[in-house]
Design a protein around this motif. Structure first.
Motif: not given
Length: 429
Positions: A295-297, A300, A325, A333, A336-337
């Motif tokens: 999802d984050i790496r 995005k 980040t 970030a 999203i987390a």
């Protein structure tokens, strides 16, 4: 690929054959032993319940006591101790956590080597002498470490998170102490800490190597006999659950923000341990294949890596999502987390995620228990945390039988989205 499959088969078979023998010495030390033939080596780990959670008001005392073992004994100086270990190719080391203070030895099992190494090891552990000059030297090294920590945003974030999640608990403070607390620690304090906690009834001995059970019993008895029987340290209190969410920001002149999101966790005996273990592996514990990483790496491009894990201790530890980040991406970030964590609590994971997670853990577990050093670590954990002696042989079956619903329910019972600690260290935008 064929080599990897063969290695997995061999290590799985080796793990399955692992026979953990256990007993208690007359002085009260718990002993776990696994015979490992092939290499003429023996690994010993002495695990005392004597780490920083036993500091009391003198933060850093337990770590100093542990690190000064080996600097001087009743009969030998530090130089002579080092020479004795080196003369037989033995390795001596110490390490201290929040629960567990560890003293370890690796030696050859040839009789003349083993006896010198074992006698020196026993003397160092059972008859230490704490001298001012070594204490002052260690304090200076620790002060340099404290200074270095203040320059590291990752270390600042980690210490601040401990302080927030363990507020009021013996786990709260840094294990190396502070400048003020170190100033008040004397050799008498070290001696008193040693006499209280480095005792047989507060000790788990783990042995792995090419020796017989009879020899293992002789070695364990030699070490145990040299210690006072003493008392087992009382249990630390449970870490209190958080009452509300906390948003903490620490300003630091860096281009990157370190972001930590978490809350109170579990101990190793928790009934949801296996479901949480597997669930966390899928959520953020499996590196680049985890949900958080995707999802984050991957989607995005906000971070190089993001991880989640449970810190498991005798009392309940913590659950943590951690990432780094750019400062101007920190808010995105974070959102999203939290969204990913919330979704993980509210929706069962896919069957593919579940199967991939199981395959990864079960395959990797065989490799994790393939070396003497890793087996020694597991024996120490089993003994110190009072886990079942068949923990290793049952581990993969426990993982294999977990369902997606088990994971969702376990996380829902533990994680409260209204009581998260959200901690950042960096430059606010």
């Amino acid at each position: 690929m064929n080599f990897l499959i063969i290695l997995l088969l061999l290590t799985t078979q080796a793990q399955a054959r692992l026979n953990i023998m256990h007993w208690t010495t007359p002085e009260g030390a718990k002993v776990l032993f696994a015979q490992a033939k092939g290499l003429p080596m023996l690994d010993i780990a002495l695990n005392f319940d004597a780490a920083s959670s036993r500091d009391g008001a003198k933060f850093g005392l337990a770590t100093l006591t542990n690190s000064l073992l080996g600097t001087m004994s009743k009969y030998h100086s530090q130089e002579q101790i080092i020479e004795l270990f080196e003369s037989v190719g033995a390795q001596f080391s110490t390490y201290s956590l929040k629960d567990m203070a560890i003293v370890s030895l690796r030696t050859l099992t040839r009789q003349d080597n083993l006896q010198v190494a074992l006698n020196t090891f026993t003397e160092v552990v059972t008859q230490p002498v704490f001298k001012h000059k070594y204490l002052n030297r260690e304090k200076k090294q620790t002060l340099r470490s404290i200074k270095a920590i203040k320059q590291s945003p990752a270390s600042i974030a980690s210490l601040a998170f401990d302080k927030a999640v363990f507020a009021g608990h013996p786990y709260e403070h840094t294990k190396i102490g502070t400048k003020a607390s170190l100033a008040n620690i004397s050799t008498l304090d070290l001696t008193q800490h040693y006499q209280t906690y480095y005792v047989a009834k507060n000790l788990t001995i783990a042995l792995v190597g090419d020796i017989s059970k009879t020899k293992a019993k002789q070695i364990a008895r030699q070490i145990s006999h040299g210690l006072n029987s003493g008392k087992k340290a009382p249990s630390n209190p449970l870490v209190k659950m958080l009452k509300k969410s906390q948003n903490i920001h620490i300003e630091f002149p860096s281009k990157q923000t370190h972001l930590l999101i978490g809350q109170t966790g579990i101990n190793r005996a928790h009934p949801d341990y296996y479901s949480l273990y597997l669930g966390n592996h899928i959520l953020g514990g499996s590196g680049l294949t985890s949900i958080l990483s995707d999802d984050i790496r991957e989607q995005k491009g906000l971070v190089y890596s993001v991880v989640s894990y449970f810190a498991k201790m005798k009392s309940n530890g913590f659950f943590l999502v951690k990432l780094q980040t750019k400062n101007d991406q920190a808010d995105q970030a974070q959102k999203i987390a939290i969204k990913a964590l919330k979704s993980f609590l509210n929706h069962p994971i896919s069957s593919q995620h579940l199967q991939d997670g199981k395959d990864n853990i079960i395959g990797g577990f065989a490799l994790e228990t393939a070396s003497n050093a890793s087996i020694l670590t597991y024996l120490s954990i089993i003994g110190f945390y009072d886990l079942p002696f068949d923990y290793l042989s049952r581990f993969t079956d426990k993982i294999r039988n977990i369902s997606a619903k088990d994971i969702q329910m376990a996380f829902s019972r533990l994680i409260d989205m209204d009581k998260l600690i959200i901690l950042s260290v960096g430059q606010a935008q």
